[in-house]
Design a protein around this motif. Structure first.
Motif, short mmCIF file in Angstrom:
data_model
loop_
_atom_site.label_atom_id
_atom_site.label_comp_id
_atom_site.label_asym_id
_atom_site.label_seq_id
_atom_site.Cartn_x
_atom_site.Cartn_y
_atom_site.Cartn_z
N LYS A 211 58.32 51.33 48.79
CA LYS A 211 57.03 50.87 49.35
C LYS A 211 55.92 50.84 48.31
O LYS A 211 55.18 49.86 48.20
N ALA A 212 55.79 51.93 47.53
CA ALA A 212 54.76 51.98 46.49
C ALA A 212 55.03 50.90 45.44
O ALA A 212 54.10 50.27 44.93
N GLY A 213 56.31 50.68 45.17
CA GLY A 213 56.69 49.67 44.19
C GLY A 213 56.34 48.27 44.64
O GLY A 213 55.91 47.43 43.84
N GLN A 214 56.49 48.03 45.95
CA GLN A 214 56.13 46.71 46.47
C GLN A 214 54.64 46.47 46.33
O GLN A 214 54.21 45.35 46.03
N LEU A 215 53.86 47.52 46.50
CA LEU A 215 52.40 47.38 46.30
C LEU A 215 52.10 47.15 44.82
O LEU A 215 51.28 46.29 44.48
N LEU A 216 52.78 47.88 43.94
CA LEU A 216 52.59 47.64 42.51
C LEU A 216 52.93 46.19 42.15
O LEU A 216 52.20 45.53 41.40
N THR A 217 54.01 45.69 42.72
CA THR A 217 54.41 44.30 42.47
C THR A 217 53.29 43.34 42.90
O THR A 217 52.96 42.38 42.18
N ARG A 218 52.68 43.60 44.07
CA ARG A 218 51.57 42.75 44.53
C ARG A 218 50.37 42.83 43.60
O ARG A 218 49.71 41.82 43.32
N ILE A 219 50.07 44.03 43.12
CA ILE A 219 48.95 44.19 42.19
C ILE A 219 49.21 43.37 40.92
O ILE A 219 48.34 42.65 40.44
N ILE A 220 50.43 43.49 40.40
CA ILE A 220 50.80 42.75 39.18
C ILE A 220 50.66 41.24 39.41
O ILE A 220 50.13 40.51 38.58
N MET B 106 47.16 40.03 39.45
CA MET B 106 46.65 39.89 38.08
C MET B 106 47.10 38.58 37.43
O MET B 106 46.71 38.28 36.30
N GLY B 107 47.94 37.83 38.14
CA GLY B 107 48.46 36.58 37.58
C GLY B 107 49.70 36.80 36.72
O GLY B 107 50.11 35.93 35.97
N SER C 3 53.79 38.93 36.42
CA SER C 3 54.96 39.17 37.26
C SER C 3 55.72 40.36 36.70
O SER C 3 55.52 40.77 35.55
N ARG C 4 56.60 40.92 37.53
CA ARG C 4 57.42 42.05 37.09
C ARG C 4 58.29 41.67 35.90
O ARG C 4 58.72 42.54 35.15
N GLU C 5 58.57 40.38 35.77
CA GLU C 5 59.45 39.92 34.69
C GLU C 5 58.73 39.83 33.35
O GLU C 5 59.36 39.88 32.30
N THR C 6 57.39 39.69 33.39
CA THR C 6 56.66 39.53 32.13
C THR C 6 56.01 40.82 31.64
O THR C 6 55.67 40.93 30.47
N VAL C 7 55.80 41.79 32.55
CA VAL C 7 55.30 43.10 32.12
C VAL C 7 56.52 44.01 31.92
O VAL C 7 57.66 43.58 32.05
N TYR C 8 56.26 45.27 31.59
CA TYR C 8 57.35 46.26 31.56
C TYR C 8 56.95 47.44 32.43
O TYR C 8 55.79 47.84 32.45
N ILE C 9 57.91 47.95 33.19
CA ILE C 9 57.66 49.06 34.12
C ILE C 9 58.67 50.17 33.86
O ILE C 9 59.88 49.92 33.84
N ILE D 73 40.16 35.56 33.98
CA ILE D 73 39.83 36.22 35.25
C ILE D 73 39.03 35.22 36.09
O ILE D 73 37.94 34.82 35.70
N SER D 74 39.59 34.83 37.21
CA SER D 74 38.91 33.88 38.09
C SER D 74 37.84 34.61 38.91
O SER D 74 37.84 35.84 39.01
N ARG D 75 36.94 33.81 39.50
CA ARG D 75 35.92 34.41 40.35
C ARG D 75 36.55 35.12 41.55
O ARG D 75 36.12 36.20 41.95
N LYS D 76 37.59 34.49 42.07
CA LYS D 76 38.31 35.10 43.19
C LYS D 76 38.87 36.46 42.78
O LYS D 76 38.74 37.45 43.51
N GLN D 77 39.49 36.49 41.60
CA GLN D 77 40.04 37.77 41.12
C GLN D 77 38.92 38.79 40.91
O GLN D 77 39.04 39.95 41.30
N ARG D 78 37.83 38.36 40.32
CA ARG D 78 36.69 39.26 40.04
C ARG D 78 36.20 39.91 41.34
O ARG D 78 35.79 41.07 41.34
N ASN D 79 36.26 39.16 42.44
CA ASN D 79 35.64 39.63 43.69
C ASN D 79 36.61 40.28 44.68
O ASN D 79 36.19 40.66 45.77
N PHE D 80 37.88 40.42 44.31
CA PHE D 80 38.85 41.03 45.23
C PHE D 80 38.41 42.39 45.72
O PHE D 80 37.91 43.20 44.93
N PHE D 81 38.59 42.65 46.97
CA PHE D 81 38.33 43.97 47.57
C PHE D 81 36.86 44.37 47.54
O PHE D 81 36.54 45.54 47.67
N LEU D 82 35.98 43.38 47.35
CA LEU D 82 34.56 43.67 47.53
C LEU D 82 34.22 43.39 48.98
O LEU D 82 34.77 42.49 49.60
N ARG D 83 33.33 44.16 49.53
CA ARG D 83 32.92 43.97 50.91
C ARG D 83 32.44 42.54 51.12
O ARG D 83 31.73 41.98 50.28
#
Ligand code: URA
Ligand code: URA
Length: 212
Positions: free
Chosen positions: A66-75, A78-79, A81-87, A200-210
């Protein structure tokens, strides 16, 4: 500096050396798999977690529960993928839980110190531009005992000459669903993206802001 192909070869050779490791005999006895790491040998960004849980031990791949699936979404947010980063994790084996039918335990300082050379060898081959430590235990495993993660997160540290961003573990975000906490992790990831020179897009900049 190794070429990308040499990095892949070196990382696979390292994997072959780590898979039969029995330096922690109690963990070697209780584990199903050694969870070496996943992603690209040429990654510029490397995430370091704590230790495999039950799902990871079963599959031999880090951060697939479950935590890993959230990490995957965070990655992905960021634009990347799990294939381009290292974990990878500080500990390559799941901490045993004798007399306990489920749950996890924190790795001991001795286990972390015993396993750390494997992670160091991974970092030495991959030479990422940025490291992210997920949670207080990952920071402790890399840096030794420091202040708590609440104080450390969002502030750059350095590990063997590589910029290291400490942030909360995704499991913490699953326990604490407050938008403000998600935003903190996301701000840490925006810092990481800036450091990597990622757009960094404007959408990305503003994620999780009220109100967004
Ligand atoms: N938590 C971690 O720290 N690492 C994993 O691989 C999975 C969950
Ligand atoms: N995407 C998510 O799903 N969660 C975060 O914390 C950041 C980005």
């Amino acid at each position: 500096m190794r070429s990308p192909d040499d990095k892949e070869t070196a990382l696979e050779a390292l994997r072959a050396r780590v898979l039969p490791c029995r330096k922690c005999e109690h963990l070697a006895r209780s584990r199903r798999t050694v969870v070496f790491g996943t992603g690209s040998a040429r990654a510029e960004l490397m995430f370091v977690g704590e230790a495999p849980g039950a799902d990871e031990d079963a599959q031999g791949i880090p951060f697939v529960g479950k935590a890993g699936q959230l990490l995957t979404r965070i990655i992905q947010t960021m634009g990347l993928s799990r294939e381009t980063v290292y974990i990878a994790n500080i500990l390559k084996c799941r901490p045993d839980t004798p007399g306990q039918s489920s749950g996890n335990r924190k790795p001991t300082p001795i286990e972390m110190a015993t396993c750390l050379p494997h992670l160091l060898a991974q970092i030495d081959i991959i030479q990422p531009k940025v490291l992210v430590a997920l949670g207080g235990t990952a920071v402790e495993g890399l840096m030794g005992k420091m202040e708590g993660i609440t104080k450390l997160r969002g502030h750059w540290l350095e590990f063997h000459g590589i910029p290291l961003m400490p942030t909360y573990h995704p499991a913490y975000l699953l326990r604490n669903q407050a938008l403000a906490e998600k935003r903190k992790v996301w701000e840490d990831m925006l810092e990481v993206m800036a450091r990597l020179g990622l757009p960094i897009s404007r959408k990305q900049r503003n994620f999780f802001l009220r109100g967004t």
